[in-house]
Design a protein around this motif. Structure first.
Motif, PDB file in Angstrom:
ATOM      1  N   THR A 288       0.832  -1.194   0.000  1.00  0.00           N
ATOM      2  CA  THR A 288       0.000   0.000   0.000  1.00  0.00           C
ATOM      3  C   THR A 288       0.869   1.248   0.000  1.00  0.00           C
ATOM      4  O   THR A 288       1.736   1.422   0.861  1.00  0.00           O
ATOM      5  N   ALA A 289       0.643   2.108  -0.982  1.00  0.00           N
ATOM      6  CA  ALA A 289       1.475   3.301  -1.142  1.00  0.00           C
ATOM      7  C   ALA A 289       0.949   4.115  -2.317  1.00  0.00           C
ATOM      8  O   ALA A 289       0.117   3.642  -3.096  1.00  0.00           O
ATOM      9  N   VAL A 290       1.469   5.323  -2.443  1.00  0.00           N
ATOM     10  CA  VAL A 290       1.287   6.086  -3.671  1.00  0.00           C
ATOM     11  C   VAL A 290       2.472   5.747  -4.569  1.00  0.00           C
ATOM     12  O   VAL A 290       3.622   5.844  -4.146  1.00  0.00           O
ATOM     13  N   TYR A 291       2.163   5.331  -5.787  1.00  0.00           N
ATOM     14  CA  TYR A 291       3.194   4.914  -6.726  1.00  0.00           C
ATOM     15  C   TYR A 291       3.453   6.032  -7.734  1.00  0.00           C
ATOM     16  O   TYR A 291       2.522   6.629  -8.278  1.00  0.00           O
ATOM     17  N   TYR A 292       4.718   6.267  -7.991  1.00  0.00           N
ATOM     18  CA  TYR A 292       5.161   7.315  -8.903  1.00  0.00           C
ATOM     19  C   TYR A 292       6.098   6.724  -9.957  1.00  0.00           C
ATOM     20  O   TYR A 292       6.789   5.741  -9.698  1.00  0.00           O
ATOM     21  N   CYS A 293       6.131   7.361 -11.097  1.00  0.00           N
ATOM     22  CA  CYS A 293       7.116   6.977 -12.094  1.00  0.00           C
ATOM     23  C   CYS A 293       7.988   8.186 -12.412  1.00  0.00           C
ATOM     24  O   CYS A 293       7.589   9.334 -12.185  1.00  0.00           O
ATOM     25  N   ASN A 294       9.152   7.922 -12.919  1.00  0.00           N
ATOM     26  CA  ASN A 294      10.080   8.999 -13.240  1.00  0.00           C
ATOM     27  C   ASN A 294      11.184   8.468 -14.124  1.00  0.00           C
ATOM     28  O   ASN A 294      11.441   7.254 -14.156  1.00  0.00           O
ATOM     29  N   ALA A 295      11.837   9.367 -14.837  1.00  0.00           N
ATOM     30  CA  ALA A 295      13.079   9.005 -15.500  1.00  0.00           C
ATOM     31  C   ALA A 295      14.125   8.825 -14.408  1.00  0.00           C
ATOM     32  O   ALA A 295      14.090   9.521 -13.386  1.00  0.00           O
TER      33      ALA A 295
END
Length: 121
Positions: A89-96
């Motif tokens: 459970t978490a907030v998922y982020y994407c990034n270079a």
């Protein structure tokens, strides 16, 4: 480059979700993209990275359960999450991403809003 993650939701333990991340803007020269997550009360942590089309690395806690992939033609990165656990459970982020001299991954761009993943027990 701006990245927008989506696909989160509420799922029971053992379930699956597939997150998507669309990159907008100039992605020329960016070879690696990664997923990060921030659980409640914790610092953001790196989860997975894909380099080129197929080279992948994962944090130990998700190995064997999560799969990162990429559609180069659509500038989209995916995170298939199986066997989900409440601790995912978490907030998922994407990034270079890029890696430092000891192999740790760090984000290159600004953070988007992320997508919430909640796993119930």
């Amino acid at each position: 480059v701006q990245l927008q993650a989506s696909g989160g939701g509420l799922v029971q333990a053992g379930g699956s979700l597939r997150l998507s991340c669309v990159a907008a803007g100039n992605t020329l020269g960016i070879t690696s993209f990664g997923w990060f997550r921030r659980a409640p009360g914790k610092q953001r942590e790196w989860v997975a990275t894909i380099t080129g089309g197929t080279g992948a690395n994962y944090v130990d806690s998700v190995k064997g359960r999560f799969i990162i992939s990429r559609d180069l033609s659509k500038n989209t990165v995916f995170l298939e999450m199986n066997g989900l656990k409440p601790e995912d459970t978490a907030v998922y982020y994407c990034n270079a991403v890029d890696s430092d001299s000891v192999g740790d991954y760090f984000a290159l761009g600004p953070w988007g809003q992320g997508t919430q993943v909640t796993v119930s027990s």
